[in-house]
Enzyme design. Structure first.
Site, PDB file in Angstrom:
ATOM      1  N   ASP A 132      -3.308  12.428   0.225  1.00 48.42           N
ATOM      2  CA  ASP A 132      -4.592  13.250  -0.060  1.00 48.42           C
ATOM      3  C   ASP A 132      -4.677  14.466   1.063  1.00 48.42           C
ATOM      4  OD1 ASP A 132      -5.133  11.995  -2.469  1.00 48.42           O
ATOM      5  OD2 ASP A 132      -6.314  10.393  -1.377  1.00 48.42           O
ATOM      6  N   ASP A 150      -5.095   3.609  -2.807  1.00 47.91           N
ATOM      7  CA  ASP A 150      -6.117   4.076  -3.350  1.00 47.91           C
ATOM      8  C   ASP A 150      -5.921   5.855  -3.457  1.00 47.91           C
ATOM      9  OD1 ASP A 150      -8.619   4.825  -3.804  1.00 47.91           O
ATOM     10  OD2 ASP A 150      -9.503   4.536  -2.068  1.00 47.91           O
ATOM     11  N   ASP A 206      -0.127   5.209   0.901  1.00 46.81           N
ATOM     12  CA  ASP A 206      -0.414   6.001   2.162  1.00 46.81           C
ATOM     13  C   ASP A 206      -0.225   5.332   3.448  1.00 46.81           C
ATOM     14  OD1 ASP A 206      -0.901   8.262   0.788  1.00 46.81           O
ATOM     15  OD2 ASP A 206      -3.002   7.769   0.379  1.00 46.81           O
ATOM     16  N   ASP A 219      -2.194  -0.797   5.777  1.00 54.30           N
ATOM     17  CA  ASP A 219      -2.589  -0.048   7.091  1.00 54.30           C
ATOM     18  C   ASP A 219      -4.300   0.052   6.937  1.00 54.30           C
ATOM     19  OD1 ASP A 219      -3.293   3.063   6.763  1.00 54.30           O
ATOM     20  OD2 ASP A 219      -2.126   2.370   5.148  1.00 54.30           O
ATOM     21  N   ASP A 243       0.878  -1.192   0.030  1.00 60.58           N
ATOM     22  CA  ASP A 243       0.069   0.020   0.103  1.00 60.58           C
ATOM     23  C   ASP A 243       0.846   1.270   0.063  1.00 60.58           C
ATOM     24  OD1 ASP A 243      -2.293   1.651   0.309  1.00 60.58           O
ATOM     25  OD2 ASP A 243      -2.024   1.697   2.470  1.00 60.58           O
TER      26      ASP A 243
END
Length: 267
Positions: free
Chosen positions: A21, A96, A12, A179, A10
């Site tokens: 973001d 994402d 972030d 996470d 992942d």
């Protein structure tokens, strides 16, 4: 060296130590508007709207890039990424966030070449100079069908695709690090020979801890960059040792079969 390990990160709060973001929105002074709009639309759509608001208020893509280049990083994680790459592991990202944010940060850190594939929401700068953020799965056309994941991205489907792209003959083993709640679905897609590394006391950790038996892969938690590096390198070494033992056993078996197949020598 090992070409049989696929490590999926992942981004972030895993590779970087915050949410990219939120970092951009906060650093450029648009937190209040973000919080106001947050309950009204999907997160991915909200980020596209926020990029429009930034552009309308005179913030350029260069302003965004400068903010991203000072994002909090634990350099032990960067060290772990470089070490895993040097050992021949296949590193990939499933995130994402969006392509612009991730590419900018990876380039700044000098680790872009470490990753063979980046799966994330498409981002591009249009002719007006404003950043557009699109969904990975276009939920306006069709749903991805997963009830565990946000409408714009099912990470489990991405892991399925990666697994199917690798032949069973190659016997690749996966290590997945994440996470967030969105990292739970791909954790469920891993197999018994794989490993999942959830960040302790984060949403994916809490979801896994509710019923660890649902996860077939071995579970190895981590809390910070130092522990991530330690756990990841230990798992890589464990897999490489197992491969080495299997290779020796296979070599010995071939040698034994070769001896047994020879004609007996008559004195």
């Amino acid at each position: 060296m090992s070409n049989n390990i696929v490590i999926v990160f992942d981004f972030d709060k895993t590779i970087i130590d915050c949410d990219s973001d939120n970092w951009v929105v906060d650093e450029l002074g648009f937190t209040d508007l973000f919080n106001q709009l947050l309950p009204t639309m999907p997160f991915n759509s909200l980020m596209d709207r926020m990029m429009m608001e930034l552009h309308s208020n005179g913030k350029s893509i260069e302003d965004i890039e400068k903010v991203l280049q000072r994002i909090p990083i634990n350099h032990r994680i960067i060290s772990a990424i470089k070490s895993a790459y040097a050992l021949g592991c296949d590193l990939r990202i499933v995130s994402d966030a969006n392509t612009i944010f991730i590419d900018t940060i990876l380039k700044h850190l000098g680790i872009s070449e470490c990753f063979s594939e980046i799966n994330t929401n498409p981002g591009y700068v249009n002719q007006e100079g404003r950043l557009k953020v699109m969904p990975y799965h276009d939920f306006n056309k069709a749903s991805h069908g997963c009830t565990l994941c946000p409408p714009n991205m099912c990470k489990g489907l991405i892991i399925d695709r990666i697994q199917k792209s690798i032949s069973e003959v190659e016997k690749k083993r996966f290590i997945y690090l994440g996470d967030g709640a969105g990292d739970y679905c791909p954790s469920l897609r891993l197999r018994e020979r794989d490993f999942v590394m959830p960040r302790k006391n984060f949403p994916v950790w809490d979801l896994i801890c509710k019923d660890p038996s649902l996860v077939k892969a071995e579970i190895h938690g981590w809390s910070d960059g130092e522990e991530l590096e330690q756990v990841l390198m230990n798992l890589i070494n464990k897999i490489m040792m197992e491969e080495h033992v299997q290779f020796i056993a296979s070599d010995c078996k071939l040698a034994t079969n070769s001896i047994c197949s020879r004609s007996p020598v008559i004195a």
